[in-house]
Design an enzyme around this catalytic site. Structure first.
Site, PDB file in Angstrom:
ATOM      1  N   ASP A 208       0.866  -1.179   0.000  1.00 53.44           N
ATOM      2  CA  ASP A 208       0.000   0.000   0.000  1.00 53.44           C
ATOM      3  C   ASP A 208       0.907   1.233   0.000  1.00 53.44           C
ATOM      4  OD1 ASP A 208      -2.125   1.718  -0.006  1.00 53.44           O
ATOM      5  OD2 ASP A 208      -3.199   0.762   1.627  1.00 53.44           O
TER       6      ASP A 208
HETATM    7  C1  NOJ Z   1      -3.943   4.042   0.118  1.00 51.36           C
HETATM    8  C2  NOJ Z   1      -5.147   3.170   0.272  1.00 51.36           C
HETATM    9  O1  NOJ Z   1      -5.086   2.459   1.488  1.00 51.36           O
HETATM   10  C3  NOJ Z   1      -5.328   2.192  -0.859  1.00 51.36           C
HETATM   11  O2  NOJ Z   1      -6.558   1.544  -0.682  1.00 51.36           O
HETATM   12  C4  NOJ Z   1      -5.252   2.898  -2.186  1.00 51.36           C
HETATM   13  O3  NOJ Z   1      -5.539   2.017  -3.231  1.00 51.36           O
HETATM   14  C5  NOJ Z   1      -3.882   3.506  -2.305  1.00 51.36           C
HETATM   15  N1  NOJ Z   1      -3.708   4.497  -1.246  1.00 51.36           N
HETATM   16  C6  NOJ Z   1      -3.635   4.161  -3.659  1.00 51.36           C
HETATM   17  O4  NOJ Z   1      -4.305   5.356  -3.753  1.00 51.36           O
END
Ligand code: NOJ
Length: 753
Positions: free
Chosen positions: A284
């Site tokens: 993530d």
């Molecule tokens: C953080 C989030 O937790 C995740 O779900 C998301 O896809 C990513 N950022 C990318 O934006």
């Protein structure tokens, strides 16, 4: 016969066998060969570049970015949605970098790209996987026409805590429902051929347990033992992977002390070795670096090593791989073999998506895709089916022939941005059909539509508008109040400790009720709210999770009876936040709540310690929720009769057949969501009181009866037992078929292995 002639029949057999290898297997083999060829030509720097995902929105200087692309330091990008810019980046990667490896362009397309669908929690409330699949296909058509070939969806986190803002992004509290909906979404995004230019690679996230954040506070620790992971939190991911999800994202949480981005047991041993996953794993956002503040990694080099060893192939926005891996490998601290494996996983997805053959997007294609009328109609249908009728004294549906004037009020009545919900980056607010707009346009010619918002936005505490709304209510035949949450109150990092309506919205509803006019309350929110007060102050209450672009039309059609509510709750609604976590499929306790316990206000003074019931409940809130999982009313009623199973005893190889008759006993043509729950009465470990195993939407005319028959392979009753084996244990079981998780009469059966 010469030796050569002897060998001829063998050769023929070989040829025959070769030509019988299924085309898909051959394609896979060809891809693996191409990957091997490519990896053998790559420098270490180029390999690590493939493992680096960079967001365009965080890159200030274009020239620096282009240079990084040219050198192969960036393998994929996110957050670019202009097809011309996508093509220009792709051109550098394909035509100006040494090996010409195309980029994958990703974006958070969570519930639609331009045409917005209900938030995923609302989509779960439809209990309609086919509609969810069609919606995801529409989102894929729109997003790919902008050059996006990868979405960070579906979110398969089971969530049993509505304080957690991201409950909005998932499919609720139930493992089976989340698995079915996740698979539907993946099929919709990826289509039948991943190589088709309209195929959007899915990313199942967040692996794993993220929805169980302690206290419902985002990014918080989780404490999920392996059995709970395997029985509850992992199955939706396994289902997603078996459905072909091309990518997977690790989560921010540490589970029992191990951050998921460095969790070798779950990411490498389980996902790769046990499940044979061959897509790629992305961290993530910055979660590689975040192992440092977690206190799990000492510095960035340590974090990069932990993530790679755990099996994370691609680093999203930590820049840890690109800055640290080369040195670590040269020092011998990390094996280059791990890098090669990661690159292979990434290149495999690029080949499958057909990016090597077809890297560019047709730049004007989006004109016919964005807000295509078919997508808008799917958005309307999804919003219709996601709304859940929670109470109704007969006020709904409104009869447009009989009503002369209606007051439309509340901060969500005309909030085009807020009704779209969380994670909406690309939609144009002006395309939103709000309830006010829809009621005026579609029903306004029959009656006078008065609009007085009462409050300007959901957190508004300025009560001056309430007086005006009350005065207008007195002049109207009926009041429709749209309340709830602005979209910013749910989603990532948007957690709440209180789930009551924000601002002065409760006062608005009470003041409207005091006029004596019928009050229809519509709640538009990103999560279950604690609405016990509003239920008693309303003649009818429709719960609409943020419903998306066409939400207003859908709600107007439901209110005026052009459509009949059929949504069902994908999560338990608590009466008060103190009951959380509260979910229907909790384990059996030794002292279940009986319903005859002494409650707080009945306790006599100086009552004896053991006189109150000694069961599992709260003195002030009991044990029951406000509304159970699976609940939802209709404008008609349904009866389940003649419920029977084909045997009383089964072996684990058998399939149980359940039959029942479902009758529409009311006056409206409507759809029931029939649900099958099972309880394994005794196990080597305690088992849930009930678990959803099947559901089906069944449409019936008034008075119509349908004979329904469902098959349930006994193998689907398996669980991870005391020996950590997935088995069906012998013993007694109960099943229920009903319209929610709290109704129906149990039917007994046995499994004997
Ligand atoms: C953080 C989030 O937790 C995740 O779900 C998301 O896809 C990513 N950022 C990318 O934006």
């Amino acid at each position: 016969m010469t030796p050569l002639k002897k060998l001829f029949p063998l050769f023929l057999c070989f040829l025959l066998a070769w030509s019988c290898v299924p085309a898909a297997k051959k394609k896979d083999r060809d891809i693996e060969k191409k990957i091997t060829g490519l990896v053998s030509k790559m420098t270490l720097e180029e390999k690590i570049g493939q493992m680096t995902l960079v967001s365009c929105s965080n890159i200030p200087e274009d020239e620096q970015f282009s240079e990084a692309l040219r050198k192969g330091h960036i393998g994929s990008v996110i957050n670019e949605v202009d097809p011309a810019r996508v093509n220009s980046f792709q051109k550098i990667a394909v035509e100006e970098s040494r090996l010409g490896i195309p980029l994958i362009v990703g974006r958070d397309v969570i519930h639609g790209f331009k045409t917005i669908f209900p938030i995923p929690l609302g989509l779960a409330a439809t209990f309609n996987p086919s509609l969810v699949e069609q919606g995801a296909r529409a989102a894929a058509m729109e997003a790919t026409s902008a050059g996006v070939r990868w979405t960070f969806s579906p979110m398969l986190d089971i969530s049993r805590d509505p304080r957690w803002g991201r409950i909005s992004e998932g499919f609720g509290e139930d493992t089976y429902l989340a698995s079915v909906m996740g698979v539907a979404m993946i099929r919709g995004y990826q289509g039948t051929d991943p190589g088709d230019p309209t195929s959007l690679a899915a990313c199942v996230k967040h692996f794993v347990g993220y929805g169980a954040a302690e206290g419902g506070r985002d990014y918080n620790s989780t404490f999920l033992p392996e059995r709970v992971l395997r029985n509850v939190y992992l199955p939706p991911f396994l289902a997603g992977i078996q459905a072909g999800a091309m990518t997977l994202m690790t989560s921010f949480n540490d589970n029992d002390g191990v951050p998921m981005t460095g969790n070798r047991f779950l990411v490498r041993d389980l996902l790769r070795d046990e499940w044979n996953y061959n897509g790629f794993v992305v961290s993530d956002w910055a979660s590689v670096n975040e192992m440092i503040p977690h206190g799990f990694a000492a510095d960035q080099a340590h974090a990069a090593r932990l993530a790679l060893e755990a099996g994370v192939d691609m680093d999203m926005m930590s820049f840890a791989y690109i800055t640290q891996l080369e040195k670590l490998i040269k020092e011998g601290a990390v094996s280059e073999k791990l890098v090669d494996e990661a690159v292979r996983n990434i290149l495999r997805v690029k080949f499958l998506l057909g990016l090597f053959d077809n890297p560019y997007v047709q730049e004007d294609l989006h004109k016919e895709m964005f807000y295509n009328p078919h997508h808008m109609e799917l958005s309307r249908q999804s919003a219709v089916q996601s709304a859940v009728l929670l109470c109704n004294d007969g006020t709904l549906p409104l009869d447009e022939q009989k009503i002369r004037s209606v007051l439309v009020t509340g901060p969500m009545a005309d909030a085009p941005y807020d009704q779209l919900g969380t994670w909406v980056f690309d939609a144009l607010e002006q395309t939103t059909a709000t309830p006010l707009k829809a009621i005026r346009e579609h029903y306004g010619h029959q009656m006078r539509v008065i609009y007085e918002p009462g409050l300007k936005y959901s957190r508004d505490k300025d009560r001056s508008g309430i007086r005006k709304a009350v005065a207008s209510a007195r002049a109207a035949d009926v009041v429709i109040a749209f309340v709830g949450e602005e979209s910013i109150l749910s989603g990532e990092a948007h957690c709440l400790a209180s789930l009551d309506l924000q601002g002065a919205q409760d006062e608005l509803i009470e003041a409207l009720q005091s006029t004596g006019k019928p009050v229809i309350t519509v709640v538009m929110a990103g999560r279950p709210l604690t609405i016990e007060k509003e239920i008693s102050a309303s003649n009818a209450l429709l719960y609409s999770f943020h419903p998306g672009t066409m939400g207003g039309v859908a709600l107007a059609d439901l209110i005026f009876g052009k459509e009949v509510p059929s949504g069902r709750l994908p999560v338990t609604f608590p009466k008060t936040t103190g009951q959380i976590p509260l979910y229907y499929n909790h384990n059996r306790t030794g002292r279940p709540f009986l319903g005859n316990e002494t409650m707080l206000d009945q306790i006599p003074l100086k009552a004896g310690q053991t006189s109150l019931g000694n069961t599992s409940f709260y003195l002030d809130a009991g044990a029951a929720p406000l509304f159970p999982f699976g609940f939802g009313l209709s404008y008609t009623t349904f009866a389940y009769t003649n419920i029977r199973i084909d045997q009383v005893s089964y072996t684990q190889k058998d399939t149980l057949t359940l039959s029942f008759d479902l009758t529409n006993t009311g006056k409206a043509a409507a759809t029931e969501v029939a649900q099958l729950y099972v309880c394994d009465k005794t196990g080597s470990v305690t088992r849930p009181v009930k678990e959803l195993k099947r559901f089906e939407r069944i449409a019936l005319e008034p008075g119509e009866t349908r004979s329904v028959s469902w098959e349930l392979p006994i193998s689907e009753l398996a669980f991870w037992n005391l020996q950590m084996k997935r088995v069906v244990e012998s013993g007694q079981f109960e099943l229920w078929v009903a319209g929610d998780s709290d109704s129906g009469e149990p039917v007994l059966f046995e499994v004997n292995n």
